[in-house]
Design a protein around this motif. Sequence first.
Motif, short mmCIF file in Angstrom:
data_model
loop_
_atom_site.label_atom_id
_atom_site.label_comp_id
_atom_site.label_asym_id
_atom_site.label_seq_id
_atom_site.Cartn_x
_atom_site.Cartn_y
_atom_site.Cartn_z
N MET A 1 53.60 -21.31 -64.76
CA MET A 1 52.92 -20.91 -63.55
C MET A 1 53.30 -19.47 -63.22
N PHE A 2 52.33 -18.73 -62.69
CA PHE A 2 52.50 -17.34 -62.36
C PHE A 2 52.00 -17.10 -60.93
N LYS A 3 52.36 -15.94 -60.40
CA LYS A 3 51.86 -15.52 -59.10
C LYS A 3 51.26 -14.13 -59.29
N ALA A 4 50.07 -13.94 -58.73
CA ALA A 4 49.43 -12.63 -58.77
C ALA A 4 49.41 -12.07 -57.35
N ARG A 5 49.82 -10.83 -57.22
CA ARG A 5 49.74 -10.11 -55.94
C ARG A 5 48.74 -8.99 -56.14
N ILE A 6 47.69 -8.99 -55.33
CA ILE A 6 46.57 -8.07 -55.51
C ILE A 6 46.34 -7.28 -54.23
N GLU A 7 46.13 -5.98 -54.38
CA GLU A 7 45.79 -5.11 -53.25
C GLU A 7 44.38 -4.58 -53.49
N VAL A 8 43.50 -4.83 -52.53
CA VAL A 8 42.12 -4.35 -52.61
C VAL A 8 41.94 -3.28 -51.54
N THR A 9 41.43 -2.12 -51.95
CA THR A 9 41.19 -1.02 -51.01
C THR A 9 39.81 -0.43 -51.24
N LEU A 10 39.31 0.24 -50.22
CA LEU A 10 38.05 0.97 -50.39
C LEU A 10 38.27 2.13 -51.34
N LYS A 11 37.26 2.45 -52.12
CA LYS A 11 37.34 3.63 -52.97
C LYS A 11 37.52 4.85 -52.09
N SER A 12 38.16 5.88 -52.62
CA SER A 12 38.51 7.05 -51.81
C SER A 12 37.30 7.76 -51.22
N GLU B 1 50.92 -16.48 -70.36
CA GLU B 1 50.90 -15.22 -69.61
C GLU B 1 49.59 -14.45 -69.79
N LYS B 2 49.11 -14.36 -71.01
CA LYS B 2 47.89 -13.62 -71.29
C LYS B 2 46.70 -14.26 -70.56
N ARG B 3 46.62 -15.57 -70.60
CA ARG B 3 45.53 -16.29 -69.92
C ARG B 3 45.64 -16.13 -68.40
N ALA B 4 46.86 -16.19 -67.87
CA ALA B 4 47.07 -16.01 -66.43
C ALA B 4 46.60 -14.63 -65.99
N LEU B 5 46.90 -13.62 -66.79
CA LEU B 5 46.46 -12.26 -66.49
C LEU B 5 44.93 -12.17 -66.51
N GLU B 6 44.31 -12.78 -67.51
CA GLU B 6 42.85 -12.78 -67.60
C GLU B 6 42.22 -13.44 -66.38
N LEU B 7 42.80 -14.56 -65.92
CA LEU B 7 42.27 -15.26 -64.75
C LEU B 7 42.38 -14.41 -63.49
N ALA B 8 43.51 -13.77 -63.31
CA ALA B 8 43.71 -12.92 -62.13
C ALA B 8 42.74 -11.75 -62.12
N LYS B 9 42.59 -11.09 -63.26
CA LYS B 9 41.65 -9.96 -63.36
C LYS B 9 40.21 -10.42 -63.13
N SER B 10 39.87 -11.56 -63.68
CA SER B 10 38.53 -12.09 -63.52
C SER B 10 38.22 -12.42 -62.06
N LEU C 1 37.07 -10.99 -55.51
CA LEU C 1 38.01 -10.39 -54.56
C LEU C 1 37.71 -8.94 -54.21
N ALA C 2 37.12 -8.18 -55.13
CA ALA C 2 36.83 -6.77 -54.88
C ALA C 2 35.37 -6.48 -55.21
N ASN C 3 34.70 -5.79 -54.31
CA ASN C 3 33.33 -5.36 -54.55
C ASN C 3 33.40 -4.10 -55.41
N PRO C 4 32.92 -4.15 -56.65
CA PRO C 4 33.08 -3.00 -57.55
C PRO C 4 32.33 -1.74 -57.10
N SER D 1 41.70 -1.68 -61.39
CA SER D 1 40.36 -1.16 -61.65
C SER D 1 40.34 0.35 -61.51
N ARG D 2 41.44 0.94 -61.04
CA ARG D 2 41.54 2.38 -60.84
C ARG D 2 41.82 3.08 -62.15
N PRO D 3 41.22 4.25 -62.35
CA PRO D 3 41.56 5.01 -63.56
C PRO D 3 43.01 5.48 -63.48
#
Length: 104
Positions: free
Chosen positions: A1-12, A52-61, A67-70, A92-94
Amino acid sequence: MFKARIEVTLKSKILDPQGRAIESSLRNLGFTELGHVRTGKNIDITVDEADEKRALELAKSACTKLLANPVTEEYEGELFDETGKSVAKFSSRPAAAGKVPVLS
């Protein structure tokens, strides 16, 4: 089991009316040294996955699909194992010049 912490912000380049309101209120309260306020949201998610790899894929997906409007937002996230150790970062940031790139 993993925990993902995500920060979503408006583009600059996107106007942040909430950030501007906070900035104005700070000035009115005498905090003239504070400025350029940008707001966002923090999201913590438990990822019920052993790999771990699958957990990362799920969080990114989850970030890209819900979670974030692209168009207007970007995200940065970190994946932690059961002990709380950081095992991966994603964004998602360069990557900024001179900084270590994160997984995209």
